[in-house]
Design an enzyme around this catalytic site. Structure first.
Site, PDB file in Angstrom:
ATOM      1  N   GLN A  86      41.628  28.366  48.715  1.00 23.96           N
ATOM      2  CA  GLN A  86      41.392  29.642  48.022  1.00 23.96           C
ATOM      3  C   GLN A  86      40.530  29.444  46.782  1.00 23.96           C
ATOM      4  O   GLN A  86      40.989  28.830  45.811  1.00 23.96           O
ATOM      5  CB  GLN A  86      42.747  30.249  47.608  1.00 23.96           C
ATOM      6  CG  GLN A  86      42.643  31.546  46.823  1.00 23.96           C
ATOM      7  CD  GLN A  86      44.009  32.008  46.318  1.00 23.96           C
ATOM      8  OE1 GLN A  86      44.907  31.183  46.118  1.00 23.96           O
ATOM      9  NE2 GLN A  86      44.156  33.288  46.097  1.00 23.96           N
ATOM     10  N   GLY A  87      39.329  29.971  46.787  1.00 26.42           N
ATOM     11  CA  GLY A  87      38.434  29.857  45.634  1.00 26.42           C
ATOM     12  C   GLY A  87      38.412  31.138  44.819  1.00 26.42           C
ATOM     13  O   GLY A  87      37.449  31.906  44.886  1.00 26.42           O
ATOM     14  N   TYR A  88      39.481  31.370  44.068  1.00 25.60           N
ATOM     15  CA  TYR A  88      39.530  32.529  43.165  1.00 25.60           C
ATOM     16  C   TYR A  88      39.271  32.073  41.721  1.00 25.60           C
ATOM     17  O   TYR A  88      38.290  32.441  41.100  1.00 25.60           O
ATOM     18  CB  TYR A  88      40.914  33.193  43.243  1.00 25.60           C
ATOM     19  CG  TYR A  88      41.074  34.301  44.268  1.00 25.60           C
ATOM     20  CD1 TYR A  88      40.378  34.292  45.458  1.00 25.60           C
ATOM     21  CD2 TYR A  88      41.956  35.358  44.041  1.00 25.60           C
ATOM     22  CE1 TYR A  88      40.550  35.302  46.399  1.00 25.60           C
ATOM     23  CE2 TYR A  88      42.131  36.375  44.969  1.00 25.60           C
ATOM     24  CZ  TYR A  88      41.433  36.344  46.144  1.00 25.60           C
ATOM     25  OH  TYR A  88      41.611  37.345  47.050  1.00 25.60           O
ATOM     26  N   SER A  89      40.210  31.236  41.180  1.00 24.68           N
ATOM     27  CA  SER A  89      40.166  30.898  39.750  1.00 24.68           C
ATOM     28  C   SER A  89      38.958  30.039  39.410  1.00 24.68           C
ATOM     29  O   SER A  89      38.502  29.230  40.217  1.00 24.68           O
ATOM     30  CB  SER A  89      41.417  30.123  39.357  1.00 24.68           C
ATOM     31  OG  SER A  89      42.564  30.796  39.785  1.00 24.68           O
ATOM     32  N   GLU A 118      53.466  36.312  32.530  1.00 25.32           N
ATOM     33  CA  GLU A 118      53.040  37.375  31.608  1.00 25.32           C
ATOM     34  C   GLU A 118      52.216  38.428  32.363  1.00 25.32           C
ATOM     35  O   GLU A 118      52.350  39.638  32.118  1.00 25.32           O
ATOM     36  CB  GLU A 118      52.211  36.786  30.453  1.00 25.32           C
ATOM     37  CG  GLU A 118      53.009  35.946  29.463  1.00 25.32           C
ATOM     38  CD  GLU A 118      53.415  34.572  30.009  1.00 25.32           C
ATOM     39  OE1 GLU A 118      52.835  34.131  31.018  1.00 25.32           O
ATOM     40  OE2 GLU A 118      54.328  33.963  29.425  1.00 25.32           O
ATOM     41  N   SER A 157      50.380  34.488  36.408  1.00 25.64           N
ATOM     42  CA  SER A 157      51.430  33.954  35.529  1.00 25.64           C
ATOM     43  C   SER A 157      52.534  35.000  35.289  1.00 25.64           C
ATOM     44  O   SER A 157      52.357  36.190  35.578  1.00 25.64           O
ATOM     45  CB  SER A 157      50.809  33.561  34.180  1.00 25.64           C
ATOM     46  OG  SER A 157      50.398  34.729  33.507  1.00 25.64           O
ATOM     47  N   GLU A 198      50.014  37.311  48.434  1.00 29.70           N
ATOM     48  CA  GLU A 198      50.339  36.003  47.850  1.00 29.70           C
ATOM     49  C   GLU A 198      51.622  36.096  47.027  1.00 29.70           C
ATOM     50  O   GLU A 198      52.460  35.209  47.054  1.00 29.70           O
ATOM     51  CB  GLU A 198      49.173  35.521  46.972  1.00 29.70           C
ATOM     52  CG  GLU A 198      49.403  34.131  46.387  1.00 29.70           C
ATOM     53  CD  GLU A 198      48.188  33.565  45.664  1.00 29.70           C
ATOM     54  OE1 GLU A 198      47.156  34.268  45.547  1.00 29.70           O
ATOM     55  OE2 GLU A 198      48.269  32.404  45.218  1.00 29.70           O
TER      56      GLU A 198
HETATM   57  C1  LIG Z   1      49.452  24.296  40.827  1.00 29.78           C
HETATM   58  C2  LIG Z   1      48.450  25.393  40.785  1.00 29.78           C
HETATM   59  C3  LIG Z   1      47.821  25.756  41.973  1.00 29.78           C
HETATM   60  C4  LIG Z   1      46.835  26.736  41.955  1.00 29.78           C
HETATM   61  N1  LIG Z   1      46.171  27.013  43.127  1.00 29.78           N
HETATM   62  C5  LIG Z   1      45.120  27.868  43.087  1.00 29.78           C
HETATM   63  C6  LIG Z   1      44.309  28.063  44.254  1.00 29.78           C
HETATM   64  O1  LIG Z   1      44.531  27.456  45.301  1.00 29.78           O
HETATM   65  N2  LIG Z   1      43.237  28.874  44.153  1.00 29.78           N
HETATM   66  C7  LIG Z   1      42.947  29.568  43.010  1.00 29.78           C
HETATM   67  O2  LIG Z   1      41.993  30.327  43.012  1.00 29.78           O
HETATM   68  N3  LIG Z   1      43.699  29.411  41.887  1.00 29.78           N
HETATM   69  C8  LIG Z   1      44.763  28.571  41.901  1.00 29.78           C
HETATM   70  N4  LIG Z   1      45.517  28.380  40.772  1.00 29.78           N
HETATM   71  C9  LIG Z   1      45.093  29.039  39.526  1.00 29.78           C
HETATM   72  C10 LIG Z   1      46.048  30.089  39.018  1.00 29.78           C
HETATM   73  O3  LIG Z   1      45.949  31.284  39.765  1.00 29.78           O
HETATM   74  C11 LIG Z   1      45.710  30.308  37.532  1.00 29.78           C
HETATM   75  O4  LIG Z   1      46.066  29.113  36.866  1.00 29.78           O
HETATM   76  C12 LIG Z   1      46.455  31.474  36.932  1.00 29.78           C
HETATM   77  O5  LIG Z   1      45.956  32.686  37.447  1.00 29.78           O
HETATM   78  C13 LIG Z   1      46.347  31.490  35.385  1.00 29.78           C
HETATM   79  O6  LIG Z   1      45.026  31.409  34.982  1.00 29.78           O
HETATM   80  P1  LIG Z   1      44.541  30.319  33.907  1.00 29.78           P
HETATM   81  O7  LIG Z   1      45.013  28.981  34.371  1.00 29.78           O
HETATM   82  O8  LIG Z   1      43.077  30.487  33.719  1.00 29.78           O
HETATM   83  O9  LIG Z   1      45.322  30.665  32.587  1.00 29.78           O
HETATM   84  P2  LIG Z   1      44.967  31.857  31.493  1.00 29.78           P
HETATM   85  O10 LIG Z   1      44.568  33.042  32.270  1.00 29.78           O
HETATM   86  O11 LIG Z   1      43.965  31.251  30.563  1.00 29.78           O
HETATM   87  O12 LIG Z   1      46.328  32.040  30.835  1.00 29.78           O
HETATM   88  C14 LIG Z   1      46.799  31.217  29.741  1.00 29.78           C
HETATM   89  C15 LIG Z   1      48.066  31.857  29.186  1.00 29.78           C
HETATM   90  O13 LIG Z   1      47.782  33.154  28.645  1.00 29.78           O
HETATM   91  C16 LIG Z   1      48.623  34.137  29.244  1.00 29.78           C
HETATM   92  N5  LIG Z   1      47.890  35.383  29.437  1.00 29.78           N
HETATM   93  C17 LIG Z   1      46.660  35.518  29.987  1.00 29.78           C
HETATM   94  N6  LIG Z   1      46.297  36.825  30.018  1.00 29.78           N
HETATM   95  C18 LIG Z   1      47.331  37.520  29.488  1.00 29.78           C
HETATM   96  C19 LIG Z   1      47.557  38.904  29.253  1.00 29.78           C
HETATM   97  N7  LIG Z   1      46.651  39.839  29.573  1.00 29.78           N
HETATM   98  N8  LIG Z   1      48.717  39.269  28.688  1.00 29.78           N
HETATM   99  C20 LIG Z   1      49.676  38.342  28.358  1.00 29.78           C
HETATM  100  N9  LIG Z   1      49.495  36.991  28.558  1.00 29.78           N
HETATM  101  C21 LIG Z   1      48.342  36.608  29.111  1.00 29.78           C
HETATM  102  C22 LIG Z   1      49.029  33.542  30.585  1.00 29.78           C
HETATM  103  O14 LIG Z   1      50.249  34.096  31.049  1.00 29.78           O
HETATM  104  C23 LIG Z   1      49.155  32.080  30.250  1.00 29.78           C
HETATM  105  O15 LIG Z   1      50.401  31.813  29.691  1.00 29.78           O
HETATM  106  C24 LIG Z   1      46.523  27.414  40.757  1.00 29.78           C
HETATM  107  C25 LIG Z   1      47.178  27.069  39.575  1.00 29.78           C
HETATM  108  C26 LIG Z   1      48.124  26.069  39.580  1.00 29.78           C
HETATM  109  C27 LIG Z   1      48.782  25.705  38.291  1.00 29.78           C
END
Ligand SMILES: Cc1cc2nc3c(=O)[nH]c(=O)nc-3n(C[C@H](O)[C@H](O)[C@H](O)COP(=O)(O)OP(=O)(O)OC[C@H]3O[C@@H](n4cnc5c(N)ncnc54)[C@H](O)[C@@H]3O)c2cc1C
Length: 402
Positions: A128-131, A389, A387, A246
Site C-alpha cells: 500500500q503506497g499511501y503515506s 487522534e 492514528s 482498513e
Molecule cells: C508499522 C506501520 C505500518 C504502516 N504501514 C503502512 C502501509 O503499508 N502503507 C502506508 O501507506 N502507510 C503505512 N503506515 C503509515 C501510517 O498510516 C502513518 O504512520 C499514519 O497515518 C500516521 O502518519 P505519520 O506517521 O505521518 O504521523 P503524523 O501524521 O505526522 O502524526 C504525528 C502525531 O501527530 C498526531 N496528529 C496528526 N494530525 C493530527 C490532528 N489533525 N489532530 C490531532 N493529532 C494529530 C498523530 O496522531 C500523531 O500522534 C504504517 C505505519 C506504521 C507505523
C-alpha cells in the site's frame, strides 16, 4: 437486535469447525503463534491463503460474483471467530481487504479479470503506497507525482512505512496528477508493477528488530494508463473507501478474547514473585478482568455493526470506533503479557534480523520469547491505518457532531 445465532448459523459454525480441524496444519498454527508482527510472514500466510482459496473461502468480503463467499455478515463473524479460536494465521490484508474490494467496486471488467484472480490464488502480493514522509495523517497533502506520457504514467516521489513492499510484486499508490486544484481533487489511484528499474525499496527496521516496513522510491517509474482505477482525479474517494475497509474491515474481538483467555490460564501457574500465582495478585486480576470486559463490549459493538451491514447499511465512522478500541485493548493485552512474565519477557525471539548471527540464548518458555517482540511491534497499532487522534477527530466530527 437478536444476538442468538440461528439454526443455519450454528450449522455453518459446525462446517467451519470441521474444515479447520481437517485443513489447518499445526505448523501454520505454530508459525502464527510465533509471529510478533502485524502480518504473518508470506510463507506462512500465503500457505493458509491458498488452502482457504481451494475451498473458495479466502475472500469473504468480496461480492460473490467477483470470487467472494456470499456469506451473511453473521457468517463472516463466525468464520473469523472460529479461525481465531483455532489459532489460524491472519491473512495479509493488502490484496484481500484493501485493493481487492477497491477493484471489485471501482475497477473496469478488464481490471477485475486481470487482477482479482491473481489476488485470490496468491500469485500477486500487494503493498500500500499511501503515506509519504510529511504526509501521513494529512494524507491529502501527498506529493508523489504522476504525469501521463502517451499511454503510460511516469511516477516520481517516495512512499514510506510501506508494509511488506519487499515481498510485493504490485503496489497501489495515491499520486498527484494535478497540483493546480484543491489538494483532494488532484489525487489519482494507480496500480504499479514493483519489478522495474524505477522502483527502489529500502528497509526500515522496527524497534522490535523486525523488517516489516520500507521506504519506496519512484524515479521515473512507469505504469500503463490501464492500471488507473477510476478517473484521473477521483483517487481521494477511492482512498477513503479503502480506509474504511482498513479500519473496520475485520473483527478485533475474537482474537483479543482468545489472547485474554490464554493469559488467564497462564496466570494460574505463573508465580507473582511475591506470593503464589499471579492470578492471585488483585491488581493484575483487575486489569485482566477489565481487558476482558472491554473486549466483550467491543465484540457486541462489532456484532451491532454486523447487524447494520446485514440491513445493507454502510459501516461508516463506526469503523473508527472499532479501530480505536481494538488497537488500544490489544496494547493492554500486550502489556499484561509482559507483566505476567516479569523478567522472562526481557528478550526478543531468536533468529531476528536485529541480532544477525549473534542470537542470544533463550530464557523461559516459547511464550516468553514472543512477548516482548509482540509488545514492541504492536505499539504501531495505534498509528497505522490512522492514528488514535485521527480516529478521535473522525468520531468527534461525524458521530458526535462536535
Ligand atoms: C508499522 C506501520 C505500518 C504502516 N504501514 C503502512 C502501509 O503499508 N502503507 C502506508 O501507506 N502507510 C503505512 N503506515 C503509515 C501510517 O498510516 C502513518 O504512520 C499514519 O497515518 C500516521 O502518519 P505519520 O506517521 O505521518 O504521523 P503524523 O501524521 O505526522 O502524526 C504525528 C502525531 O501527530 C498526531 N496528529 C496528526 N494530525 C493530527 C490532528 N489533525 N489532530 C490531532 N493529532 C494529530 C498523530 O496522531 C500523531 O500522534 C504504517 C505505519 C506504521 C507505523
Amino acid at each position: 437486535m437478536d444476538m442468538d445465532f440461528s439454526p443455519e448459523d450454528l450449522a455453518f459454525r459446525e462446517e467451519v469447525r470441521d474444515f479447520l480441524a481437517e485443513n489447518l496444519p499445526d505448523r501454520l498454527k505454530d508459525g502464527a503463534r510465533k509471529t510478533p508482527g502485524v502480518f504473518v510472514e508470506p510463507d506462512i500466510g500465503m500457505e493458509w491463503h491458498k488452502i482457504l482459496n481451494s475451498k473458495g473461502w479466502v475472500a469473504p468480503h468480496w461480492p460473490k460474483e467477483d470470487g467472494g463467499t456470499g456469506w451473511t455478515p453473521t457468517q463472516k463473524f463466525i468464520f473469523e471467530k472460529e479461525c481465531a479460536l483455532a489459532g489460524a494465521p491472519g491473512l495479509a490484508i493488502l490484496g484481500l481487504r484493501l485493493v481487492g474490494p477497491v477493484i471489485c467496486e471501482f475497477g473496469t471488467p478488464e481490471q477485475k479479470a486481470r487482477f482479482l484472480p491473481k489476488i485470490l490464488n496468491g500469485e500477486d502480493y500487494w503493498c500500500q503506497g499511501y503515506s509519504e514522509p510529511g504526509s501521513g495523517s494529512d494524507l491529502a497533502s501527498l506529493k508523489t507525482t504522476a504525469r501521463l506520457e502517451g499511454d503510460q504514467y511516469v511516477v516520481n516521489g517516495s512512499k514510506i512505512w510501506t508494509t511488506h513492499a519487499h515481498h510485493a510484486n504490485w503496489i497501489f499508490a495515491l499520486v498527484r496528477t494535478d497540483a493546480t486544484v484543491k489538494k483532494q481533487a488532484g489525487i489519482t489511484f494507480l496500480l504499479l508493477p514493483m519489478d522495474q528499474p524505477g522502483i527502489e525499496v529500502t528497509p526500515i527496521m522496527s524497534m522490535s528488530g523486525d523488517h516489516e516496513v520500507n521506504q519506496v522510491f519512484f524515479t521515473d517509474a512507469v505504469t500503463s494508463v490501464e492500471n488507473r482505477i477510476g478517473e484521473e482525479g477521483a483517487g481521494w474517494s477511492i482512498a477513503k473507501f479503502l480506509l474504511e475497509n482498513e479500519r473496520g474491515g475485520s473483527c478485533f474481538a475474537p482474537r483479543l478474547l482468545q489472547s485474554i483467555d490464554r493469559l488467564a490460564e497462564l496466570a494460574d501457574t505463573q508465580p507473582s514473585g511475591v506470593n503464589g500465582a499471579i492470578a492471585h495478585d488483585a491488581r493484575f486480576r483487575d486489569r485482566l478482568a477489565k481487558a476482558r470486559l472491554d473486549a466483550e463490549a467491543l465484540e457486541f459493538t462489532e456484532l451491532r455493526i454486523l447487524a447494520e451491514l446485514a440491513k445493507g447499511r454502510a459501516p461508516g465512522p463506526q469503523t473508527s470506533l472499532v479501530k480505536l478500541l481494538g488497537s488500544n485493548i490489544g496494547q493492554e493485552v500486550d502489556t499484561l503479557r509482559l507483566e505476567l512474565l516479569g523478567h522472562d519477557a526481557l528478550q526478543l525471539p531468536l533468529e531476528r534480523p536485529l541480532y544477525g548471527n549473534e542470537a542470544p540464548e533463550a530464557i523461559g518458555s516459547e511464550f516468553a520469547q514472543i512477548a516482548m517482540g509482540r509488545y514492541l511491534n504492536n505499539r504501531a497499532a495505534t498509528i497505522f491505518g490512522g492514528s488514535d487522534e485521527v480516529q478521535k477527530n473522525i468520531i468527534a466530527k461525524t458521530v458526535l457532531g462536535l
